[in-house]
Design a protein around this motif. Structure first.
Motif, PDB file in Angstrom:
ATOM      1  N   VAL A  91       1.160  -1.071   0.372  1.00 61.27           N
ATOM      2  CA  VAL A  91       0.154   0.101   0.298  1.00 61.27           C
ATOM      3  C   VAL A  91       1.048   0.822   0.169  1.00 61.27           C
ATOM      4  O   VAL A  91       1.728   0.919   0.314  1.00 61.27           O
ATOM      5  CB  VAL A  91      -1.197   0.307   1.223  1.00 61.27           C
ATOM      6  N   TRP A  92       0.792   1.808  -1.120  1.00 57.94           N
ATOM      7  CA  TRP A  92       1.621   3.727  -0.630  1.00 57.94           C
ATOM      8  C   TRP A  92       0.383   4.522  -0.730  1.00 57.94           C
ATOM      9  O   TRP A  92      -0.516   4.963  -1.321  1.00 57.94           O
ATOM     10  CB  TRP A  92       1.836   3.596  -2.151  1.00 57.94           C
ATOM     11  N   ALA A  93       0.404   5.015   0.606  1.00 58.74           N
ATOM     12  CA  ALA A  93      -0.859   6.502   0.837  1.00 58.74           C
ATOM     13  C   ALA A  93       0.031   7.323   2.001  1.00 58.74           C
ATOM     14  O   ALA A  93       1.008   7.281   2.382  1.00 58.74           O
ATOM     15  CB  ALA A  93      -2.027   5.071   1.656  1.00 58.74           C
ATOM     16  N   PRO A  94      -1.139   8.266   2.448  1.00 56.07           N
ATOM     17  CA  PRO A  94      -0.209   8.757   2.979  1.00 56.07           C
ATOM     18  C   PRO A  94      -0.422   8.835   4.223  1.00 56.07           C
ATOM     19  O   PRO A  94       0.470   9.444   5.156  1.00 56.07           O
ATOM     20  CB  PRO A  94      -1.516  10.203   3.402  1.00 56.07           C
ATOM     21  N   LEU A  95      -0.585   7.696   5.124  1.00 56.99           N
ATOM     22  CA  LEU A  95      -0.271   7.360   6.258  1.00 56.99           C
ATOM     23  C   LEU A  95       0.017   5.550   6.206  1.00 56.99           C
ATOM     24  O   LEU A  95      -0.497   5.124   5.422  1.00 56.99           O
ATOM     25  CB  LEU A  95      -1.432   7.268   7.367  1.00 56.99           C
ATOM     26  N   PRO A  96       0.969   5.064   7.578  1.00 51.41           N
ATOM     27  CA  PRO A  96       1.803   3.534   6.759  1.00 51.41           C
ATOM     28  C   PRO A  96       0.018   2.846   7.276  1.00 51.41           C
ATOM     29  O   PRO A  96      -0.390   3.561   8.707  1.00 51.41           O
ATOM     30  CB  PRO A  96       2.526   3.554   8.401  1.00 51.41           C
ATOM     31  N   HIS A  97      -0.007   1.747   6.623  1.00 50.36           N
ATOM     32  CA  HIS A  97      -1.471   0.545   7.179  1.00 50.36           C
ATOM     33  C   HIS A  97      -0.518  -0.041   8.195  1.00 50.36           C
ATOM     34  O   HIS A  97      -0.316  -1.484   7.550  1.00 50.36           O
ATOM     35  CB  HIS A  97      -1.428   0.351   5.398  1.00 50.36           C
ATOM     36  N   ALA A  98      -0.310   0.352   9.439  1.00 49.40           N
ATOM     37  CA  ALA A  98       0.099  -0.630   9.487  1.00 49.40           C
ATOM     38  C   ALA A  98      -1.203  -1.293  11.010  1.00 49.40           C
ATOM     39  O   ALA A  98      -0.739  -2.454  12.032  1.00 49.40           O
ATOM     40  CB  ALA A  98       0.896   0.164  11.614  1.00 49.40           C
ATOM     41  N   MET A  99      -2.485  -0.656  10.669  1.00 48.78           N
ATOM     42  CA  MET A  99      -3.301  -1.837  11.369  1.00 48.78           C
ATOM     43  C   MET A  99      -3.019  -3.326  11.572  1.00 48.78           C
ATOM     44  O   MET A  99      -3.901  -4.356  12.716  1.00 48.78           O
ATOM     45  CB  MET A  99      -4.944  -0.853  10.945  1.00 48.78           C
ATOM     46  N   PRO A 100      -2.682  -3.625  10.401  1.00 51.32           N
ATOM     47  CA  PRO A 100      -2.350  -6.147  10.441  1.00 51.32           C
ATOM     48  C   PRO A 100      -1.926  -5.742  11.075  1.00 51.32           C
ATOM     49  O   PRO A 100      -1.781  -7.266  11.805  1.00 51.32           O
ATOM     50  CB  PRO A 100      -2.140  -5.943   8.733  1.00 51.32           C
ATOM     51  N   LEU A 101      -0.751  -4.856  11.466  1.00 53.81           N
ATOM     52  CA  LEU A 101       0.518  -5.719  12.091  1.00 53.81           C
ATOM     53  C   LEU A 101       0.373  -5.487  13.584  1.00 53.81           C
ATOM     54  O   LEU A 101       0.670  -6.977  14.215  1.00 53.81           O
ATOM     55  CB  LEU A 101       1.746  -4.384  12.069  1.00 53.81           C
ATOM     56  N   VAL A 102      -0.937  -4.503  13.915  1.00 56.57           N
ATOM     57  CA  VAL A 102      -0.854  -4.311  14.800  1.00 56.57           C
ATOM     58  C   VAL A 102      -2.027  -5.535  15.884  1.00 56.57           C
ATOM     59  O   VAL A 102      -2.030  -6.310  16.784  1.00 56.57           O
ATOM     60  CB  VAL A 102      -1.913  -3.007  15.565  1.00 56.57           C
ATOM     61  N   ALA A 103      -2.904  -5.878  14.968  1.00 53.47           N
ATOM     62  CA  ALA A 103      -3.764  -7.092  15.213  1.00 53.47           C
ATOM     63  C   ALA A 103      -2.942  -8.242  15.016  1.00 53.47           C
ATOM     64  O   ALA A 103      -3.450  -9.392  16.457  1.00 53.47           O
ATOM     65  CB  ALA A 103      -4.628  -7.216  13.860  1.00 53.47           C
ATOM     66  N   GLN A 104      -1.744  -8.519  14.468  1.00 51.41           N
ATOM     67  CA  GLN A 104      -0.961 -10.013  14.498  1.00 51.41           C
ATOM     68  C   GLN A 104      -0.354  -9.980  15.848  1.00 51.41           C
ATOM     69  O   GLN A 104      -0.097 -11.277  16.106  1.00 51.41           O
ATOM     70  CB  GLN A 104      -0.015 -10.625  13.577  1.00 51.41           C
ATOM     71  N   ARG A 105       0.199  -8.662  16.082  1.00 49.43           N
ATOM     72  CA  ARG A 105       1.522  -8.723  16.910  1.00 49.43           C
ATOM     73  C   ARG A 105       0.430  -9.266  18.658  1.00 49.43           C
ATOM     74  O   ARG A 105       0.908 -10.000  19.537  1.00 49.43           O
ATOM     75  CB  ARG A 105       1.807  -6.969  17.403  1.00 49.43           C
ATOM     76  N   GLU A 106      -1.148  -8.877  18.335  1.00 50.31           N
ATOM     77  CA  GLU A 106      -2.074  -9.039  19.449  1.00 50.31           C
ATOM     78  C   GLU A 106      -2.398 -10.465  19.604  1.00 50.31           C
ATOM     79  O   GLU A 106      -2.268 -11.544  20.821  1.00 50.31           O
ATOM     80  CB  GLU A 106      -2.839  -7.846  19.120  1.00 50.31           C
ATOM     81  N   MET A 107      -2.530 -11.563  18.245  1.00 50.39           N
ATOM     82  CA  MET A 107      -2.941 -12.333  18.738  1.00 50.39           C
ATOM     83  C   MET A 107      -1.537 -13.547  18.485  1.00 50.39           C
ATOM     84  O   MET A 107      -1.342 -14.320  19.943  1.00 50.39           O
ATOM     85  CB  MET A 107      -3.328 -12.576  17.185  1.00 50.39           C
ATOM     86  N   ALA A 108       0.028 -12.799  18.616  1.00 55.08           N
ATOM     87  CA  ALA A 108       0.954 -13.328  18.290  1.00 55.08           C
ATOM     88  C   ALA A 108       1.550 -13.600  20.051  1.00 55.08           C
ATOM     89  O   ALA A 108       1.934 -14.166  20.208  1.00 55.08           O
ATOM     90  CB  ALA A 108       2.064 -12.771  17.919  1.00 55.08           C
ATOM     91  N   THR A 109       1.056 -12.534  20.623  1.00 58.27           N
ATOM     92  CA  THR A 109       1.077 -12.955  22.078  1.00 58.27           C
ATOM     93  C   THR A 109       0.824 -13.503  22.766  1.00 58.27           C
ATOM     94  O   THR A 109       1.550 -14.266  23.675  1.00 58.27           O
ATOM     95  CB  THR A 109       0.880 -10.767  22.870  1.00 58.27           C
ATOM     96  N   ALA A 110      -0.612 -14.015  22.492  1.00 55.11           N
ATOM     97  CA  ALA A 110      -1.081 -14.823  23.756  1.00 55.11           C
ATOM     98  C   ALA A 110      -1.074 -16.258  22.752  1.00 55.11           C
ATOM     99  O   ALA A 110      -0.975 -17.230  23.925  1.00 55.11           O
ATOM    100  CB  ALA A 110      -2.535 -14.621  22.949  1.00 55.11           C
ATOM    101  N   ARG A 111      -0.215 -16.886  22.406  1.00 49.05           N
ATOM    102  CA  ARG A 111       0.144 -18.186  21.513  1.00 49.05           C
ATOM    103  C   ARG A 111       1.787 -17.984  21.199  1.00 49.05           C
ATOM    104  O   ARG A 111       2.706 -19.415  21.512  1.00 49.05           O
ATOM    105  CB  ARG A 111      -0.806 -18.660  20.127  1.00 49.05           C
TER     106      ARG A 111
END
Length: 259
Positions: free
Chosen positions: A99-119
């Protein structure tokens, strides 16, 4: 949820390249290799208007990233010919994303880190102790979610995109409750620099002499959360009935005025 690792992404203006790549390098795996997967994503960035220097910097970061066994992914964020953040992903993305956009598209990273912490521990060690620790962590996360939902219902809060945006702009948000929906088409407007320059309508920024820029709603919200020091809790779609899947716990008792 600790989001301090995202601060470098919102320290300056874009545009930004955000890449989510299957970095699995096992030659026995079917399908194209990592270089071919990157070339496809590089083409997507170029077609969206990304500058050659930024695309090249991402390619260098991918080639220089330490290889590891097993299936995994890589999230890379770059701007102005420089890679600002490269984060390994325990699970490769279902499909590569560029994605090329005015802001970084970081929500997929946030969501995966949240799931990864639990497992995390269980993926390294299938012992009874690791399973017990994972169960304990999951129970604590569930308790925290229940507590936040209870506070939302009992205290000052904002519900829906417009109310939360106004509350973030006023610096009154303690914690945002968000249903992560990658397919969402919601859009918001932002201004340069200050993360509180966020609005649900462009006129709210134009009236203040700020040139509004349209962006993904989750990207603008994440920028505002990180920039104002608010908390973020990802919840399930059935946890709370929220317009646009978003609400916020507020610091005070003054209700927001939607704008």
């Amino acid at each position: 949820m600790d989001l301090s690792y995202l601060r470098p992404l919102f320290a300056g203006d874009g545009p930004w390249a955000s890449v989510y790549l299957d970095a699995t390098s096992d030659e026995r795996s079917p399908g194209p290799g990592i270089d071919a997967r990157w070339q496809t994503l590089a083409g997507h960035l170029t077609s969206q208007g990304a500058d050659p220097g930024t695309v090249a910097a991402i390619g260098e970061a991918i080639r220089g990233h330490p290889r590891r066994p097993g299936r995994h992914g890589l999230a890379i964020f770059a701007s102005g010919g420089r890679v600002v953040l490269a984060e390994p992903l325990d699970t490769p993305p279902a499909a590569g994303l560029a994605v090329w956009a005015p802001l970084p598209h970081a929500m997929p990273l946030v969501a995966q880190r949240e799931m990864a912490t639990a497992r995390a521990d269980r993926s390294r060690d299938e012992s009874e102790r690791a399973v017990a620790e994972e169960n304990t962590r999951a129970a604590v996360a569930d308790q925290n979610t229940r507590a936040a939902l209870a506070r939302f219902g009992a205290g000052p809060h904002a519900g829906g995109l417009a109310e939360v945006v106004v509350s973030l702009r006023d610096g009154r948000v303690e914690q945002v409750l968000l249903v992560d929906d990658p397919s969402s088409t919601d859009r918001l407007w932002i201004g340069p620099g200050d993360p509180r320059l966020i609005a649900s309508e462009p006129g709210a920024l134009s009236a203040a002499g700020v040139r509004p820029v349209e962006v993904r709603a989750d990207a603008a919200l994440l920028r505002a959360v990180v920039g104002t020091g608010a908390g973020l809790l990802l919840i399930g779609p059935d946890d709370l009935d929220l317009p646009h899947g978003i609400g916020a716990i507020l610091h005070d008792d003054d209700p927001p005025d939607p704008a």
